[in-house]
Design an enzyme around this catalytic site. Structure first.
Site, mmCIF file in Angstrom:
data_model
loop_
_atom_site.group_PDB
_atom_site.id
_atom_site.type_symbol
_atom_site.label_atom_id
_atom_site.label_comp_id
_atom_site.label_asym_id
_atom_site.label_seq_id
_atom_site.Cartn_x
_atom_site.Cartn_y
_atom_site.Cartn_z
ATOM 1 N N VAL A 147 0.910 -1.155 0.000
ATOM 2 C CA VAL A 147 0.000 0.000 0.000
ATOM 3 C C VAL A 147 0.946 1.200 0.000
ATOM 4 C CG1 VAL A 147 -1.804 1.251 1.232
ATOM 5 C CG2 VAL A 147 -1.822 -1.264 1.191
ATOM 6 N N PRO A 148 1.129 1.838 -1.160
ATOM 7 C CA PRO A 148 2.284 2.692 -1.447
ATOM 8 C C PRO A 148 2.280 4.083 -0.812
ATOM 9 C CG PRO A 148 0.796 2.710 -3.296
ATOM 10 C CD PRO A 148 0.226 1.744 -2.303
ATOM 11 N N CYS A 149 2.416 4.156 0.499
ATOM 12 C CA CYS A 149 2.439 5.454 1.176
ATOM 13 C C CYS A 149 3.671 6.275 0.773
ATOM 14 C CB CYS A 149 2.349 5.289 2.687
ATOM 15 S SG CYS A 149 3.549 4.171 3.407
ATOM 16 N N HIS A 150 4.676 5.624 0.184
ATOM 17 C CA HIS A 150 5.840 6.367 -0.312
ATOM 18 C C HIS A 150 5.468 7.283 -1.489
ATOM 19 C CE1 HIS A 150 5.751 2.587 -2.635
ATOM 20 N NE2 HIS A 150 6.251 3.303 -3.639
#
Length: 184
Positions: A147-150
């Protein structure tokens, strides 16, 4: 499932080496439940205590588990540049409410190689003034990388914060072509 319902509660974990350092993965029959950066023995120990408390089951180290096989394979492909999207069942039981809503929106709408501002993401979930709350949701993400919070950045072009450290965020964004590779 055995006669005591053990498979439903089963939590397995393993540490996987990646281009950003060791990641600890934990999974339940419903899907991947946790990804943790900098998986040193101390970090893993604290994570295992937290998972046991929150999930009601003692996690079992099992790197060969069928529950972890596909997450490990897809992460290896991602770090090798052969995968852009994760296609994994996710267990969202470690997050709820606004944070879950924001993370689900992020996972479904911000693709590989793209970024979104904290305020923009807040607007997408109907809370346009909640940029700080989105930042808190990113910090609470139990499934980073997948889950790409970056991919969430500041509206003024700043990189923003990151639970895995700014160098890790830079490496992930470079892997996706958003930033140039670090020189050293």
């Amino acid at each position: 499932m055995d006669s005591h319902g053990q498979d439903e509660q089963r939590v397995v974990w393993a540490v996987v080496g990646t281009a950003i350092g060791p990641l600890m993965l934990a999974a339940k029959p419903d899907g991947l439940v946790s990804v943790v950066f900098h998986a040193t023995p101390q970090v893993c120990g604290k994570t295992l205590e937290r998972l046991a408390s929150r999930l009601g089951a003692e996690p079992v180290e099992d790197p060969g588990s069928v529950l972890l096989a596909e997450p490990i394979r897809q992460l290896e492909e991602y770090f090798a540049g052969r995968r852009r999207d994760f296609e994994l069942p996710l267990d969202w039981s470690l997050i709820s409410g606004f944070n879950r809503q924001v993370l689900r929106e992020l996972a479904s709408s911000v693709r590989f190689g793209a970024v979104v501002g904290y305020g923009d993401l807040a607007g997408r979930v109907g809370q346009p003034g909640a940029a700080q709350a989105v930042g808190m949701a990113m910090g609470a993400n139990p499934l980073p990388v997948v889950v790409p919070c970056h991919r969430v950045v500041e509206s003024d072009g700043g990189i923003g914060g990151f639970g895995g450290g700014l160098e890790t965020k830079r490496k992930l964004l470079a892997l996706e072509g958003v930033l140039p590779e670090p020189l050293f």
